[in-house]
Design an enzyme around this catalytic site. Structure first.
Site, PDB file in Angstrom:
ATOM      1  N   ASP A 251      -2.030   5.512 -30.049  1.00  0.00           N
ATOM      2  CA  ASP A 251      -2.932   4.888 -31.007  1.00  0.00           C
ATOM      3  C   ASP A 251      -4.376   5.277 -30.675  1.00  0.00           C
ATOM      4  OD1 ASP A 251      -4.181   3.357 -32.853  1.00  0.00           O
ATOM      5  OD2 ASP A 251      -3.317   1.439 -32.208  1.00  0.00           O
ATOM      6  N   HIS A 253      -6.717   4.307 -32.652  1.00  0.00           N
ATOM      7  CA  HIS A 253      -7.405   3.084 -33.087  1.00  0.00           C
ATOM      8  C   HIS A 253      -8.716   3.369 -33.808  1.00  0.00           C
ATOM      9  CE1 HIS A 253      -7.788  -1.395 -32.473  1.00  0.00           C
ATOM     10  NE2 HIS A 253      -6.501  -1.236 -32.589  1.00  0.00           N
ATOM     11  N   GLU A 277      -1.950   7.849 -34.042  1.00  0.00           N
ATOM     12  CA  GLU A 277      -2.275   6.840 -35.031  1.00  0.00           C
ATOM     13  C   GLU A 277      -3.774   6.719 -35.226  1.00  0.00           C
ATOM     14  OE1 GLU A 277      -0.219   3.191 -34.374  1.00  0.00           O
ATOM     15  OE2 GLU A 277      -1.840   1.960 -35.151  1.00  0.00           O
ATOM     16  N   GLU A 303      -3.004   0.885 -41.415  1.00  0.00           N
ATOM     17  CA  GLU A 303      -2.962  -0.556 -41.160  1.00  0.00           C
ATOM     18  C   GLU A 303      -4.106  -1.288 -41.853  1.00  0.00           C
ATOM     19  OE1 GLU A 303      -3.445   0.281 -36.918  1.00  0.00           O
ATOM     20  OE2 GLU A 303      -4.862  -1.361 -36.826  1.00  0.00           O
ATOM     21  N   HIS A 353       2.745  -1.385 -39.386  1.00  0.00           N
ATOM     22  CA  HIS A 353       1.938  -1.998 -38.334  1.00  0.00           C
ATOM     23  C   HIS A 353       2.278  -3.484 -38.262  1.00  0.00           C
ATOM     24  CE1 HIS A 353      -1.940  -3.988 -37.108  1.00  0.00           C
ATOM     25  NE2 HIS A 353      -1.954  -3.026 -36.212  1.00  0.00           N
TER      26      HIS A 353
END
Lengths: 449, 358
Positions: A251, A253, A277, A303, A353
């Site tokens: 991730d 993020h 991700e 997400e 997610h």
């Protein structure tokens, strides 16, 4: 210029018939006149449930009679108190849903209450119709706050319809594709070699086939050599220590810019990651395309995107391989299902997610089970159960969101498949809204978390 | 127009008449009374830059700097701006001679009028210190700049790539570096050099080729992931937009000596929705650096500022002499934010005469 002529709109006339005695005046095309002290003379806001008169002949007989919103904080400083919605009906059927939105609990709770007028007295079986009304009649469409509020209500409506039809939701959606359940992954909480060795052993024991970790640190939009080197080394260590037979997702993020992500992603290609991700923030699809066109590593994102409208551009451009819309923000079961259906047309897969509470988690499993393009389901838990897992088990009477042989088992009971008492939630009273982590760079400038 | 609207309009006009009349006749305290041009030259490097001094009726003084342009029409600047309000920096036309210096000087005045540093006028500070580098690198500014060797021929192949790699390998792994192509390379050479240094993680590859050859930029950006920086000679924000739109630029490098503070801020704002960092150029004097510091603390996506510290001590002494404070003194790779109003510096006019670029 007049945008709308209400005199000419037959269906709108019916919808408003309950509230207004005379036809709307043409001059009131933007609704501004409602702002005057006299309350305006033209178009009036509709009050009451959605489309009651028009559907009188085809009503299911079920009616929503009450709505309660709960903020549930495991500790008074939690940035993500669970936001739960409970809908009650005239026949005693109860529906639960979740609209947890990190850092904005108060706003979502208020927004759910804003939708009360849409719901009380309405037929809960008309989930698609109610969803449309909440989304369309919110005028500005849905951002994360409205999206999360709709999500919570939508899940509760699906819970009710499942119970009313005596079926688990995944069956109403035409599933399951795999009766053993849906594949999932936990998060990796270790960074050292020894910790990772332990995680690997536990994962093998439990039959877990996939884990996710994040890249370390915070990144400016151009980044220094030591940070890039460190990120790459951290990922290499994960693969070396966890071995070739556990799928690894990383991730980002959205901490990195396309420029920085491109450098890192290209270099970790030999690690054969399941996906990376959110390699950059979500507003600019073209920017994410810049990363995708220079890497063979699958890219996942989504997400923070709301409704199928919110993913259309990213799908059309073929930028990502996997979408990760979240059942607590995207628009609930209805929203997540539509995103999956839309993505499937473009051969794009789904790895939803889930980093909030257990109701959304349990709800997402139902949708996953009915997706032809499902890959893997997240839960923000760890390979070894935590205190949170214990509370969830107390609440539901079964280990919610714990995998068996690497899969989340499917519910057998109707609706979302669980019972939940208000009393069990009362142990964790709402501790108020608290912001998500705010982080800053060395020079004090704002950093992505 | 119906009678109702006519009557309503008449009433509004009457209502605002006293205010409008007062505004039209009252000379503003910030009206520009005088503009002076001080072209200066560094004694050894010969680098020239233009300083502007702008005075208001009420006696506030603002200083600005831009690139030296012997063809710039100072009279046209005076005609356009004497008598106009010094606060109106946003109304400077792109075609105005000395526009960057004027912009900086007007913001200096605005800051002084508001008793606040420029970064505070512009909504900052967005950071507490300003990352900077110089070439050659020093203890104060540790980031290295590696200039690609002058190519002896076009499309040089492996031997040349190895030569660049050698220079890169000479930089210790913990030290950051910018690879400067200075627009010297052919697209093929630029792409292969970029691919050669890709895993060495340069901060970015500066001017790998000419930005005007957008197909070449596409090729380099498509074949490698080395961040690319462009800005040299760009005087039209539309060029940055064209590069950003296609994802061909990773560091936008508007020249403060061309765009001033507010123009650079606009380019930074343009880059923001592309998640692209800004590292402004300045090739002038210490006033340009002072302006760059204010800009850096006014935008969110600033990454690093190049400080054009000259090689000769005599030139460095000149830079310290014309501006009062140690604005260009770095510490641990960062410049400090001044706290005084405006640009936070005072200019030594006698020194400007001494270094006049006659």
């Amino acid at each position: 210029m007049r945008r709308r002529n209400f005199l000419a709109l037959g269906s709108a006339g019916i919808a408003m018939a309950g509230a207004t005695k005379r036809p709307a005046l043409e001059t009131d095309w933007c609704g501004c006149e409602l702002q005057t002290p006299a309350g305006g003379r033209g178009m009036r806001a509709q009050t009451g449930p959605v489309g009651l008169e028009a559907f009188a002949d085809v009503s299911s007989g079920l009616k929503i009679t009450g709505m309660k919103v709960f903020g549930v904080s495991f500790n008074p400083n939690s940035d993500r108190p669970y936001v739960f919605v409970k809908l009650e009906t005239n026949r005693g059927i109860i529906g639960w849903g979740e609209g947890t939105l990190e850092g904005k609990a108060g706003a979502v709770m208020a927004c759910i209450n804003d939708f009360k007028d849409f719901l009380i007295g309405a037929d809960p079986m008309q989930v698609e119709h109610i969803w449309q009304s909440m989304y369309i009649h919110s005028f500005y469409r849905a951002g994360p706050v409205i999206g999360s509020a709709i999500s919570g209500i939508d899940q509760a409506l699906w819970d009710i319809r499942g119970k009313a039809l005596n079926m688990p939701v995944y069956k109403l959606l035409g599933g399951p594709f795999d009766p053993r359940g849906v594949r999932g992954y936990y998060h990796v909480d270790g960074a050292t070699h020894d910790q990772l060795v332990q995680i690997r052993a536990t994962a093998h024991e439990q039959g877990i086939t996939c884990v996710k970790s994040g890249i370390p640190g915070y990144y400016e939009w151009i980044e220094r050599r030591p940070k890039i080197d460190r990120a790459i080394k951290a990922m290499q260590m994960l693969r070396e220590t966890l071995g070739p037979d556990i799928d690894i997702a990383i991730d980002f993020h959205a901490k990195t810019s396309p420029s920085v992500a491109s450098v890192i992603v290209k270099e970790v290609e030999p690690l054969n990651l399941l996906f990376i991700e959110e390699p950059c923030p979500p507003e600019n699809v073209q920017a994410m395309a810049k990363i995708a066109r220079r890497s063979t590593t699958p890219i996942a994102t989504g997400e923070r995107l709301i409704a199928s409208y919110g993913v259309r551009e990213i799908l059309e451009m073929g930028v990502v391989d996997i979408l990760q819309t979240d059942i607590n923000h995207v628009g609930g079961i209805s929203g997540l299902w539509k995103v999956a259906a839309t993505a499937n047309v473009s051969s794009i897969s789904m790895a939803p997610h889930a980093c909030e509470g257990p109701i959304g988690g349990l709800a997402t499993i139902h949708v996953d089970a009915a997706m032809p393009n499902f890959v893997v389901q997240e839960i923000c838990g760890l390979v070894k159960p935590t205190a949170t897992d214990k509370i969830w088990e107390e609440w539901f009477g079964f280990p919610a969101m714990r995998m068996v042989d690497g899969r989340f088992p499917l519910a057998e009971k109707p609706g979302l498949g669980f019972e939940l008492s208000e009393a069990s939630l009362a142990k964790y009273p709402f501790g108020g809204t608290h912001p998500m982590a705010r982080v800053f760079h060395e020079d004090g400038s704002v950093a992505e978390w | 127009m119906n009678a109702f609207v006519t009557r309503r309009r008449a009433r509004l006009v009457a209502g605002f008449a006293p205010q409008a009349a007062a505004a039209a006749t009252r000379p503003g305290g910030l009206d520009i009374a005088e503009i002076r041009h001080f072209p200066v030259r560094e004694p050894v490097s010969g680098n020239r830059y233009s300083l502007l001094r702008v005075k208001t009726r009420t006696g506030l003084t603002g200083w600005g700097e831009c690139r030296f342009d012997p063809t710039a029409d100072f009279k046209a600047l005076e005609t356009a701006w004497i008598g106009r309000p010094a606060n109106a920096y946003a109304t400077i036309a792109p075609s105005t001679p000395f526009r960057a210096a004027l912009d900086i000087a007007l913001l200096d005045i605005l800051g002084k009028a508001a008793n606040a540093p420029v970064y505070r006028v512009l909504g900052g500070p967005t950071r507490s210190k300003v990352r900077a580098y110089s070439s050659p690198h020093t203890e104060a500014f540790p980031v290295a700049v590696i200039d690609v060797p002058a190519p002896v021929s076009r499309n040089q192949g492996k031997a040349y790539q190895n030569k660049v790699l050698e220079l890169v390998n000479a930089v210790p792994a913990e030290r950051d570096f910018v690879l400067a192509g200075n627009g010297l390379l052919t697209p093929g050479d630029a792409a292969s050099v970029a691919a050669t240094v890709e895993t060495k993680h340069p901060l970015w590859f500066d001017e790998p080729c000419s930005h005007s050859n957008i197909d070449a930029v596409r090729k380099i950006s498509g074949e490698t992931v080395v961040p690319l920086g462009f800005g040299a000679g760009i005087d039209d924000p539309g060029v940055f937009q064209a590069l950003l739109r296609e994802g061909l630029i990773d560091v936008v490098r508007p020249d403060i000596g061309i765009f001033g503070i507010s123009g650079t801020k606009r380019v930074a704002a343009l880059a923001e929705p592309y998640y692209v960092a800004v590292a402004p150029r300045t090739s002038g004097g210490p006033l340009g650096t002072a302006a760059a510091i204010q800009l850096a603390a006014s935008v969110p996506n600033f990454f690093i500022q190049h400080v054009p510290i000259p090689a000769a001590e005599q030139d460095r002494a000149m830079r310290r002499e014309i501006v009062s404070s140690a604005i260009e003194a770095g510490n641990g790779g960062f410049l400090q934010l001044p706290k005084a109003p405006g640009l936070g510096i005072t200019v030594n006019e006698a020194a400007l005469e001494k270094y006049h670029a006659a």
